[in-house]
Design an enzyme around this catalytic site. Structure first.
Site, PDB file in Angstrom:
ATOM      1  N   HIS A 162     162.122 -53.940  -4.664  1.00 18.37           N
ATOM      2  CA  HIS A 162     162.819 -54.028  -3.361  1.00 18.37           C
ATOM      3  C   HIS A 162     163.865 -55.135  -3.395  1.00 18.37           C
ATOM      4  O   HIS A 162     164.194 -55.697  -2.354  1.00 18.37           O
ATOM      5  CB  HIS A 162     161.839 -54.308  -2.218  1.00 18.37           C
ATOM      6  CG  HIS A 162     160.632 -53.409  -2.212  1.00 18.37           C
ATOM      7  ND1 HIS A 162     160.559 -52.248  -1.482  1.00 18.37           N
ATOM      8  CD2 HIS A 162     159.461 -53.509  -2.886  1.00 18.37           C
ATOM      9  CE1 HIS A 162     159.387 -51.676  -1.691  1.00 18.37           C
ATOM     10  NE2 HIS A 162     158.704 -52.416  -2.555  1.00 18.37           N
ATOM     11  N   SER A 284     191.816 -62.294  -7.842  1.00 22.97           N
ATOM     12  CA  SER A 284     192.291 -61.886  -6.519  1.00 22.97           C
ATOM     13  C   SER A 284     193.718 -62.395  -6.360  1.00 22.97           C
ATOM     14  O   SER A 284     194.085 -63.420  -6.924  1.00 22.97           O
ATOM     15  CB  SER A 284     191.375 -62.501  -5.460  1.00 22.97           C
ATOM     16  OG  SER A 284     192.095 -62.719  -4.256  1.00 22.97           O
TER      17      SER A 284
END
Ligand code: ARG
Length: 454
Positions: A162, A284
């Site tokens: 999980h 970026s």
């Protein structure tokens, strides 16, 4: 209305022709070698046909055709083979070249054959070749992952379920676990290979011809495992092969995508277990600090695309009537694109895995006391407490769990397939066997090609 003359049609409207030809003039370039091989086998078989008053082609003529086909393959290898719009596809381009070179003999090569069985044979030979190459790339990626795991050895890694911290694990178990899943995909590729390894040639348009064709002869010459017995069935199988391959590729891509996702997560600054080489990351335009794992994000998106291609192939097939329909031409782009994406992804991932570094300190620092909870409960079991009581004792006192030594914890896990129970030889043997089997089949295919096209 202006019309265009082609080998098959005297009068096709240019717009209609362009629409029906589609991308074949480009896509079919990948089939050139296989088309020549199929034609060489067909013409050889025609020259050996018994029981005719006059041979369709003589053995000497068949030899001439094979020689001319070898020259076409050379043209294709050197990038000089072009398919013109009025050829429509590779089949007509090859026939045009042979007719230019050999005159009437070139016009005889299509006797007893249709483009339907011709393209089916080309696609199957091309698929066999590509699957073998893809299997080699699967092995190469699995090898990189195993080596990555081997080098990290028993560096402890928080095992997660999980996404939550779960149990002590190792980098080695993570890497070889992914390698094993990737290697398992060879089973699906092999299933697709076995389907591709059947010869449809001689089925003609899907109903056979009133000539004594020896279909098993072309099966042997082309190195197929066997013949698709039923001519109608052979025409029905076009598209099914492509869909089976796309299904194997979609599953492979899903497995690769999960690897990519783990690599993205574990190389995030918040985890920092792994470090991707800076030159494999992209920046970026505004944030100077960024080194983004775009390459791995695109693996996820490509996995979605291949699943889309598989869906497209089944959607295209499911409502199509029996026999050849032109819809099938569109399967070609789907399987070729799927192969291109999957094979490039395998190669790119092998490169990224090879460049990835492990930060052992970050891996160890991530162990919170809770990761040892199961081990604590099992120590109580060893001291005589029944499992369910031990579980509740730990669960009711989670605040009392201590930080433990992760290296000591993984050192206690020794059974088959756990932290210290990873059998590297097993992977080495599996990879070697897969490589060997692919190499043997590649040699056999090459040998058929050499024999037919000399
Ligand atoms: N380019 C065609 C294809 O890929 C070749 C077969 C054409 N056959 C036909 N009956 N129009 O399907």
């Amino acid at each position: 209305m202006k019309t265009k003359k082609t080998i098959t049609d005297n009068t096709v409207d240019p717009d209609i022709l362009r629409y029906t030809v589609g991308d074949d003039v480009v896509l079919d370039l990948a089939l050139a070698k296989w088309d020549c091989m199929g034609t060489a086998a067909h013409v050889t078989m025609l020259s050996e046909m018994k029981g005719l008053k006059r041979p369709v082609v003589t053995k000497a003529e068949a030899a001439k055709v094979r020689k001319a086909l070898a020259a076409v393959v050379k043209m294709s290898d050197e990038g000089r083979f072009v398919i013109r719009d009025d050829d429509q596809d590779v089949h007509m381009a090859v026939e045009r070249l042979l007719t230019e070179k050999l005159g009437d003999l070139g016009k005889k090569i299509h006797t007893g054959r249709s483009r339907n069985d011709q393209v089916a044979v080309d696609v199957r030979l091309h698929m066999k070749d590509e699957i073998l190459a893809a299997e080699g790339e699967v092995c190469a990626l699995a090898t990189e992952l195993c080596y990555f795991g081997f080098c990290a050895g028993a560096v402890p890694l928080v095992g997660r379920t999980h996404l939550q911290p779960a149990m002590p694990s190792t980098v080695e178990m993570w890497a070889t676990g992914h390698a094993e899943m990737i290697l398992d995909q060879i089973e699906n590729l092999e299933a697709a290979y076995r389907l591709a390894d059947l010869n449809p040639l001689g089925s003609a348009a899907g109903y056979g011809v009133p000539l004594p064709l020896d279909r098993s002869r072309t099966t042997k010459l082309l190195g197929f495992a066997r013949t698709v017995h039923n001519c109608f069935g052979a025409s029905m199988a076009r598209g099914e092969c492509e869909a089976a391959l796309l299904s194997a590729l979609a599953q492979l891509m899903a497995v690769l995508s999960r690897l990519a996702e783990d690599m993205i997560l574990f190389s995030m600054p918040e985890f920092a277990y792994f470090r991707l080489p800076r030159e494999y990351c992209t920046g970026s335009s505004i944030m100077p600090q960024k080194f983004n794992p775009d390459v791995l994000e695109l693996v996820r998106s490509k996995a979605a695309q291949v699943l889309g291609l598989q869906t497209a192939s089944l959607s295209l097939l499911h409502a199509m009537p029996g026999g050849y329909n032109r819809d099938l031409q569109d399967c070609k782009w789907l399987y070729m694109k799927g192969l291109e994406i999957a094979r490039t992804t395998l190669r790119i991932l092998a490169k990224v895995v090879k460049g990835m570094k492990v930060d052992a300190d970050a891996c160890r620092a991530a162990f919170t006391p809770g990761v040892f909870a199961t081990d604590v409960a099992l120590r109580k079991v060893a001291a005589g407490t029944p499992w369910r009581d031990a579980y509740h004792e730990v669960r009711d006192n989670l605040g009392q769990l201590d930080a433990e030594d992760p290296d000591a914890a993984v050192a206690l896990k020794k059974h088959e397939g756990t932290c210290l129970g990873i059998d590297h030889d097993l992977y080495r043997r599996r990879i070697a066997a897969a490589d060997k089997s692919a190499a043997a089949r590649r040699r056999a295919l090459d040998a058929c090609c050499r024999k037919l096209l000399k």
